[in-house]
Write a protein that holds these residues in place. Structure first.
Motif, mmCIF file in Angstrom:
data_model
loop_
_atom_site.group_PDB
_atom_site.id
_atom_site.type_symbol
_atom_site.label_atom_id
_atom_site.label_comp_id
_atom_site.label_asym_id
_atom_site.label_seq_id
_atom_site.Cartn_x
_atom_site.Cartn_y
_atom_site.Cartn_z
ATOM 1 N N ARG A 3 23.617 -24.018 6.175
ATOM 2 C CA ARG A 3 23.229 -25.131 5.319
ATOM 3 C C ARG A 3 21.785 -25.555 5.562
ATOM 4 N NH1 ARG A 3 27.079 -24.651 1.613
ATOM 5 N NH2 ARG A 3 29.162 -24.729 2.513
ATOM 6 N N THR A 4 21.289 -25.232 6.751
ATOM 7 C CA THR A 4 19.929 -25.611 7.114
ATOM 8 C C THR A 4 19.215 -24.422 7.739
ATOM 9 O OG1 THR A 4 20.622 -26.372 9.312
ATOM 10 C CG2 THR A 4 20.621 -28.004 7.530
ATOM 11 N N ALA A 5 17.911 -24.561 7.919
ATOM 12 C CA ALA A 5 17.111 -23.525 8.571
ATOM 13 C C ALA A 5 16.017 -24.199 9.390
ATOM 14 C CB ALA A 5 16.499 -22.582 7.533
ATOM 15 N N MET A 6 15.517 -23.471 10.386
ATOM 16 C CA MET A 6 14.440 -23.982 11.239
ATOM 17 C C MET A 6 13.101 -23.513 10.666
ATOM 18 S SD MET A 6 16.160 -25.675 13.427
ATOM 19 C CE MET A 6 14.827 -26.109 14.565
ATOM 20 N N ARG A 7 12.268 -24.478 10.227
ATOM 21 C CA ARG A 7 10.995 -24.153 9.570
ATOM 22 C C ARG A 7 9.835 -24.670 10.421
ATOM 23 N NH1 ARG A 7 10.026 -26.538 3.643
ATOM 24 N NH2 ARG A 7 10.011 -28.486 4.838
ATOM 25 N N TYR A 8 8.782 -23.829 10.509
ATOM 26 C CA TYR A 8 7.559 -24.260 11.186
ATOM 27 C C TYR A 8 6.782 -25.190 10.251
ATOM 28 C CZ TYR A 8 8.273 -20.538 14.645
ATOM 29 O OH TYR A 8 8.776 -19.730 15.632
ATOM 30 N N MET A 9 6.351 -26.334 10.782
ATOM 31 C CA MET A 9 5.569 -27.279 10.000
ATOM 32 C C MET A 9 4.597 -27.999 10.923
ATOM 33 S SD MET A 9 4.886 -28.457 7.021
ATOM 34 C CE MET A 9 6.270 -27.859 6.064
ATOM 35 N N ASP A 10 3.307 -27.781 10.690
ATOM 36 C CA ASP A 10 2.260 -28.428 11.486
ATOM 37 C C ASP A 10 2.426 -28.142 12.973
ATOM 38 O OD1 ASP A 10 1.182 -29.519 9.154
ATOM 39 O OD2 ASP A 10 2.481 -31.293 9.299
ATOM 40 N N GLY A 11 2.740 -26.898 13.281
ATOM 41 C CA GLY A 11 2.847 -26.499 14.678
ATOM 42 C C GLY A 11 4.136 -26.903 15.354
ATOM 43 N N GLU A 12 5.052 -27.500 14.624
ATOM 44 C CA GLU A 12 6.335 -27.907 15.186
ATOM 45 C C GLU A 12 7.472 -27.318 14.353
ATOM 46 O OE1 GLU A 12 6.462 -32.117 15.384
ATOM 47 O OE2 GLU A 12 4.921 -32.284 16.939
ATOM 48 N N GLU B 61 17.944 -25.714 0.466
ATOM 49 C CA GLU B 61 17.296 -25.795 -0.840
ATOM 50 C C GLU B 61 15.827 -26.216 -0.748
ATOM 51 O OE1 GLU B 61 19.972 -29.453 -0.238
ATOM 52 O OE2 GLU B 61 20.097 -27.279 -0.001
ATOM 53 N N ASP B 62 15.388 -26.701 0.431
ATOM 54 C CA ASP B 62 13.985 -27.102 0.583
ATOM 55 C C ASP B 62 13.071 -25.934 0.940
ATOM 56 O OD1 ASP B 62 14.792 -29.634 0.026
ATOM 57 O OD2 ASP B 62 14.520 -30.445 2.043
ATOM 58 N N ILE B 63 13.649 -24.778 1.264
ATOM 59 C CA ILE B 63 12.832 -23.629 1.660
ATOM 60 C C ILE B 63 12.146 -23.034 0.435
ATOM 61 C CG2 ILE B 63 12.857 -21.330 2.697
ATOM 62 C CD1 ILE B 63 15.275 -22.200 4.302
ATOM 63 N N LYS B 64 10.827 -22.788 0.575
ATOM 64 C CA LYS B 64 10.029 -22.228 -0.516
ATOM 65 C C LYS B 64 9.412 -20.908 -0.062
ATOM 66 C CE LYS B 64 7.220 -25.680 -0.565
ATOM 67 N NZ LYS B 64 7.763 -26.397 0.587
ATOM 68 N N PRO B 65 9.024 -20.052 -1.009
ATOM 69 C CA PRO B 65 8.302 -18.831 -0.630
ATOM 70 C C PRO B 65 7.074 -19.164 0.210
ATOM 71 C CG PRO B 65 8.974 -18.712 -2.918
ATOM 72 C CD PRO B 65 9.295 -20.110 -2.465
ATOM 73 N N ASP B 66 6.793 -18.328 1.188
ATOM 74 C CA ASP B 66 5.678 -18.468 2.143
ATOM 75 C C ASP B 66 5.962 -19.459 3.264
ATOM 76 O OD1 ASP B 66 4.153 -16.574 0.754
ATOM 77 O OD2 ASP B 66 3.326 -18.119 -0.577
#
Length: 622
Positions: A117-126, A133-138
């Motif tokens: 249901r969720t994923a771990m995304r890198y954002m601003d070094g964290e 559904e919030d995951i986008k290409p790149d």
């Protein structure tokens, strides 16, 4: 759930109406008894009328018409006790059928239970955990060990080790390098890696498979129930005898008596009882059949389509042979390799450890361990230097060029082992056929399956090598999920089809088949949701057991129907000549019901042919 609860309430109301009316009748309050019987009948009759209208809209003429006619005629001509008895029998039959179906088709949202249901995304070094559904290409994602890849993407680290067996049918995990594509629905079988998303979740491979399942289920026309196939002829005979009795004598009560005797309780009761008993009997052997319709379909199939990985094979690598070099023995090679592999989480490493334990070998504690994910592992075991992994990895450690392994079996993996800088041996890992597969196919042919095909997403050379010697009528390899569906639909044009599989990629084909069978012990949730039958034990021989039980239950149901209808027709003739009143006809019908139900319950004692137990396999994880 509401439908099942409604049928339960309907049955309780009919039973209370019958019993309450009898109590009032015995106490001399006849008018009150008539009212109570009527109150028990009317809800059943209204429900019956709704079902008849729905059936007629679909173009079906079922047994409901005879039951409705008999109840209506009994009420109109004052035979309320007979009407109450019929109401109880009809409500009881529909309740049993509903009970047999149980939770056969849950909402398709449950199909997505395997998808993260969720994923771990890198954002601003964290790292942040975000909804799928919030995951986008790149977007750059972290795929942890054991995680299911949430979206299609590209490997963004030097290497990754993924298990795509649920999607492609390839039984062994594969190593992917930077820039390689990774499919959603595959599992990280190695160290954590980074993934650069290339698609949104709704556009990814797994979401596409879910849409295929939904489309297959919508397009599949259900097989007609046994009871419905008998209904039209029985209805014609009933109306002919009732009309002749009324026309010849001018007495409508005779027609009512004929209709009461003709109430198709042998069909309404005997069929669901036999099939429910068959479902219960199958569960005793670890076979979950999701209701009467899948059981009937299972009894009528003539074509079987089998997946390979996890179905005909174990779906897990195991050691099939050990090749020794430079004077080392098998147990020495296996003991030292397994001792070192205790420090690795790699699926192949775990299989090596369990193989050594199965031989009763005592293992040592490894030290100075270093592992290169996807390559191999090295360390010290009992004072000796041990290295194992791919041929190239071990050869580089030994300072020589890797040797070509021309005799490697298709679909197998060689694990090279060096001890004290000498090549000690090779562990040959493969995913072989389950033991007794040939005997199972012979057993299935004896039970009426005339065509058996293999359908796999694995390569043709692997599929043909693994299934060499099996009596198959065709091998279809390199199939995508939609191609498997096409194969099922093509075969369905000739005869009823059973599809057996365990992976996510099998789910659409399972839904499209007349009956889908999922290997549920270790298979994907998607396949278990899409299938009408789930094997709860990891034994393919249970497929033969399930078919024998299905055919036995179907045969017993048919016997009950023939006997019950024969007795009912005899009773109808007697009623037409005035030998039975409506109440007497209802009592006779109850006697017939008891007889056919007792016969139907014989399905609980079906004894399928004994099969040899499956040889235990080496699991990847404990």
């Amino acid at each position: 759930m509401f439908r099942s609860d409604f049928k339960t309430v309907l049955l309780l109301g009919a039973v209370l109406g019958l019993v309450g009316g009898l109590l009032f009748g015995f106490s001399g309050r006849d008018q009150t008894a008539v009212v109570v019987w009527t109150m028990g009948v009317v809800p059943v009759l209204v429900s019956l009328a709704v079902e008849i209208l729905r059936s007629l809209r679909r173009g079906d003429v079922g047994l409901d018409i005879v039951a409705a006619l008999s109840m209506t005629a009994a009420l109109v001509f004052g035979e309320t006790l007979a009407a109450a008895v019929i109401a109880v029998m009809y409500a009881g039959g529909t309740f049993l059928e509903s009970f047999a179906e149980g939770r056969a088709r849950r909402e398709m949202r449950d199909l997505l239970s395997r998808v993260p249901r969720t994923a771990m995304r890198y954002m601003d070094g964290e790292l942040e955990e975000v909804p799928l559904e919030d995951i986008k290409p790149d977007d750059l994602l972290l795929i942890r060990q054991g995680d299911v890849v949430p979206v299609d993407g590209q490997i963004a680290t030097e290497t990754a080790f993924v298990d795509a067996s649920a999607l492609t049918g390839e039984s062994l995990p594969v190593r992917l390098s930077r820039g390689a594509s990774a499919m959603s629905g595959s599992t990280n079988a190695g160290e954590p890696f980074d993934l650069l998303a290339t698609h949104r979740a709704r556009e990814s491979t797994y979401a596409g498979i879910v849409r295929l399942v939904e489309a297959a289920q919508r397009s599949k026309a259900p097989m007609a129930r046994m009871a419905d196939r008998w209904s039209l002829g029985f209805l014609a005979v009933t109306l002919l005898i009732a009309g002749a009795a009324w026309g010849a004598t001018g007495d409508p009560i005779r027609a009512v008596a004929v209709l009461v005797v003709a109430t198709p309780c042998p069909l309404i009761l005997a069929v669901p009882v036999a099939l429910v008993a068959g479902v219960s009997r199958a569960a005793h052997f670890g076979i979950l059949i999701k209701g009467a319709r899948p059981l009937e379909a299972m009894a009528r199939v003539h074509t079987l389509i089998l997946d390979k990985t996890g179905t005909l094979t174990d779906g897990r690598p195991r050691i099939v042979s050990i090749r020794c070099h430079n004077g080392f023995g098998e147990n020495d090679v296996l003991r030292l390799a397994a001792s070192l592999d205790q420090a690795s989480k790699h699926p192949v490493a775990q299989a090596v450890v369990l193989a050594a334990k199965a031989r009763g070998l005592d293992l040592f504690v490894p030290t100075e361990v270093s592992e290169i994910p996807g390559e191999g592992v090295r360390g010290r075991v009992d004072g000796r230097s041990v290295t194992l992994g791919g041929e190239g990895f071990v050869s580089r450690h030994l300072g020589r060029h890797p040797e070509a392994s021309s005799d490697e079996m298709a679909g197998s993996v060689l694990v090279a082992v060096s001890i004290d800088r000498q090549l000690a041996g090779h562990l040959v890992m493969a995913d072989p056929l389950r033991q007794g597969t040939n005997a199972l196919l012979d057993r299935l042919r004896q039970n009426g399956l005339s065509r058996i095909l293999l359908a796999t997403g694995d390569r043709f050379d692997v599929a043909s090598k693994v299934t060499e010697g099996l009596r198959l009528d065709g091998i279809h390899a390199d199939l995508t999920p939609d191609q498997k569906v096409l194969l099922v639909l093509t075969e369905r044009q000739n005869s009823p089809v059973m599809m057996v599989g365990d992976g996510v990629n099998d789910a659409p084909a399972l839904a499209a088949a007349n009956v889908g069978v999922a290997m549920g012990a270790r298979g994907a949730a998607a396949s278990s949701e899409a299938a009408g039958v789930v094997l709860l034990v990891d034994r393919i021989d249970r497929l033969g057991t399930g078919i024998e039980i299905a055919k036995g239950s179907h045969r017993i149901a048919l016997q009950s129907v023939v006997a019950g209808i024969g007795l009912s027709v005899a009773g109808m003739v007697a009623a037409a000549f005035g030998y039975l009143s409506p109440v007497q006809g209802a009592i006779l019908q109850e006697v017939i019901d008891v007889a056919v139900i007792l016969n139907a319950l014989r399905a609980l004692r079906i004894a399928p042919q004994d099969t040899a137990p499956t040889v235990p396999t080496i699991p990847l994880r404990e």
